[in-house]
Write a protein that holds these residues in place. Structure first.
Motif, PDB file in Angstrom:
ATOM      1  N   HIS A  32       0.784  -1.208   0.114  1.00 42.78           N
ATOM      2  CA  HIS A  32      -0.016  -0.054   0.091  1.00 42.78           C
ATOM      3  C   HIS A  32       0.998   1.179   0.241  1.00 42.78           C
ATOM      4  CE1 HIS A  32       1.086   0.431   4.137  1.00 42.78           C
ATOM      5  NE2 HIS A  32       0.982  -0.917   4.335  1.00 42.78           N
ATOM      6  N   ALA A 248      -3.226   7.061   8.429  1.00 45.48           N
ATOM      7  CA  ALA A 248      -4.656   6.934   7.881  1.00 45.48           C
ATOM      8  C   ALA A 248      -5.354   7.905   8.112  1.00 45.48           C
ATOM      9  CB  ALA A 248      -5.232   5.503   8.205  1.00 45.48           C
ATOM     10  N   ASP A 249      -6.803   8.157   7.984  1.00 45.34           N
ATOM     11  CA  ASP A 249      -7.366   9.366   8.017  1.00 45.34           C
ATOM     12  C   ASP A 249      -7.689   9.634   9.674  1.00 45.34           C
ATOM     13  OD1 ASP A 249      -7.597   9.883   5.602  1.00 45.34           O
ATOM     14  OD2 ASP A 249      -9.594   8.859   5.192  1.00 45.34           O
ATOM     15  N   ASP A 250      -7.781   8.328  10.331  1.00 43.55           N
ATOM     16  CA  ASP A 250      -7.782   8.320  11.658  1.00 43.55           C
ATOM     17  C   ASP A 250      -6.584   8.896  12.760  1.00 43.55           C
ATOM     18  OD1 ASP A 250      -6.369   5.942  11.513  1.00 43.55           O
ATOM     19  OD2 ASP A 250      -7.876   4.821  12.362  1.00 43.55           O
ATOM     20  N   LYS A 253      -1.437   4.306  11.945  1.00 45.00           N
ATOM     21  CA  LYS A 253      -0.339   4.178  10.859  1.00 45.00           C
ATOM     22  C   LYS A 253      -1.177   3.295   9.830  1.00 45.00           C
ATOM     23  CE  LYS A 253       2.784   0.418   9.851  1.00 45.00           C
ATOM     24  NZ  LYS A 253       3.513  -1.073  10.291  1.00 45.00           N
ATOM     25  N   LEU A 254      -0.933   3.756   8.675  1.00 46.90           N
ATOM     26  CA  LEU A 254      -1.698   3.282   7.358  1.00 46.90           C
ATOM     27  C   LEU A 254      -0.838   1.721   7.452  1.00 46.90           C
ATOM     28  CD1 LEU A 254      -3.717   3.792   5.256  1.00 46.90           C
ATOM     29  CD2 LEU A 254      -1.769   4.208   3.631  1.00 46.90           C
ATOM     30  N   SER A 255      -1.851   0.696   7.395  1.00 43.35           N
ATOM     31  CA  SER A 255      -1.312  -0.662   7.480  1.00 43.35           C
ATOM     32  C   SER A 255      -2.304  -1.628   6.651  1.00 43.35           C
ATOM     33  CB  SER A 255      -1.034  -1.279   8.956  1.00 43.35           C
ATOM     34  OG  SER A 255      -2.254  -1.329   9.648  1.00 43.35           O
ATOM     35  N   ASN A 258      -5.621  -2.270   9.110  1.00 45.27           N
ATOM     36  CA  ASN A 258      -6.404  -1.187   9.087  1.00 45.27           C
ATOM     37  C   ASN A 258      -7.351  -1.006   7.973  1.00 45.27           C
ATOM     38  OD1 ASN A 258      -4.618   0.584   7.909  1.00 45.27           O
ATOM     39  ND2 ASN A 258      -4.346   1.841   9.977  1.00 45.27           N
ATOM     40  N   ALA A 260      -5.657  -0.749   4.801  1.00 44.81           N
ATOM     41  CA  ALA A 260      -5.050  -0.014   3.767  1.00 44.81           C
ATOM     42  C   ALA A 260      -5.199  -0.402   2.195  1.00 44.81           C
ATOM     43  CB  ALA A 260      -3.473   0.009   4.022  1.00 44.81           C
TER      44      ALA A 260
END
Length: 311
Positions: A32, A248-250, A253-255, A258, A260
């Motif tokens: 991603h 990420a939006d929250d 970490k973008l993963s 969650n 991605a």
């Protein structure tokens, strides 16, 4: 490092060996935007140093690996033009090497069996640190199992000043972590029989002769443990560079965990756009946005990285 308990990580003595770096994804899902940032940074650092860049598939945690994900990651890297300079190494095929390292540490009295469950560790921390709980393992099994069944294997960490690990991160600057108070004796082999990330990565970095580690900032906290383990195994300490995470939006970490979104690289244009977005996240010049082709982008990005991180 002079011996197993020296706590200052110093750069390689001159003359330095040829640069060897790696990108080491876990095949728990497709690449991603966040993993592309790490892949690009590690590749640029290797190319800026005229070094070797290797892909290592960190599939040692087999229960978490998704069937077909490793092959998909390699296919995505190929579409990006990021090819390993040496054959890909698969951690799932290196259990014997990890067993040898554990045996060597055990023979030196540095490893002990632990019979604690996670609940028992949490309860013990609550009792000892009633108001100011830490995540450091409290050393319950350090002096024996007291009738418990061995579940995991832990590495003893030193006390006092010897526990304070210092290193200079090439992006994040000077770092210090006290292993005794912030981590405690950490796991090398888990209760489910799986090898811990800390042991596998140190054994493999030594075996592959890695001089430099470029990875995401989420692994900055693991570095002190790895430096200490390197010393225990008489392995050299690489230089480290931890790049900022893509969030990420929250704000997390973008993963893959969650949700991605995987990279979409169905045309040369979308591939180049993804690379340019990654370069922007890495703080490289906005002029890279005008590179008309992938090869032009890589040439300009390598020079920009060299000017920023090697100058």
């Amino acid at each position: 490092m002079a011996h197993a308990f020296v706590h200052d990580a110093t750069p390689h003595a001159s003359p330095e060996p040829r640069y060897r770096g790696r990108f080491a994804p876990s095949p728990t899902g497709p690449l991603h935007r966040g993993s592309l940032v790490t892949a690009l940074a590690s590749w640029l650092d290797a190319r800026a140093h005229d070094g070797v860049w290797i892909v290592r598939m960190e599939d040692v945690d087999e229960p978490r690996c998704v069937p077909g994900a490793a092959e998909a990651i390699l296919a995505t890297l190929s579409r990006l033009g990021l090819h390993s300079d040496e054959p890909v190494v698969w951690q799932s095929r290196r259990h014997a090497q990890y067993e040898q390292a554990l045996a060597a540490l055990t023979a030196r009295g540095l490893v002990y069996p632990c019979g604690c469950t996670r609940r028992e560790i949490a309860d013990s921390l609550t009792r000892v640190h009633a108001r100011n709980s830490t995540l450091a393992y409290p050393g319950t099994c350090r002096h024996g199992l007291h009738g418990k069944t061995p579940r995991a294997w832990r590495l003893r960490v030193p006390d006092g000043e010897a526990a304070r690990i210092r290193f200079d991160d090439r992006w994040m600057g000077p770092q210090t972590q006290d292993l005794a108070t912030e981590v405690g004796d950490f796991v090398l082999k888990r209760a489910d029989g799986q090898w811990a990330y800390q042991l596998a990565v140190v054994v493999d970095d030594q075996a592959q002769g890695m001089t430099d580690i470029v990875r995401g900032a989420d692994l900055l906290d693991s570095t002190a443990r790895q430096i200490y383990l390197q010393a225990c195994l008489d392995a050299p300490t690489p230089r480290y560079l931890h790049v900022p995470l893509v969030l990420a939006d929250d704000g997390e970490k973008l993963s893959k965990q969650n949700g991605a979104a995987p990279l979409v690289l169905d045309t040369p244009e979308t591939t180049l756009s993804a690379l340019k977005d990654a370069a922007t996240h890495l703080g490289l010049p906005t002029s890279l946005a005008y590179a008309p082709h992938r090869e032009d982008f890589y040439a300009a990005a390598t020079q920009a990285w060299r000017s920023r991180h090697l100058g």
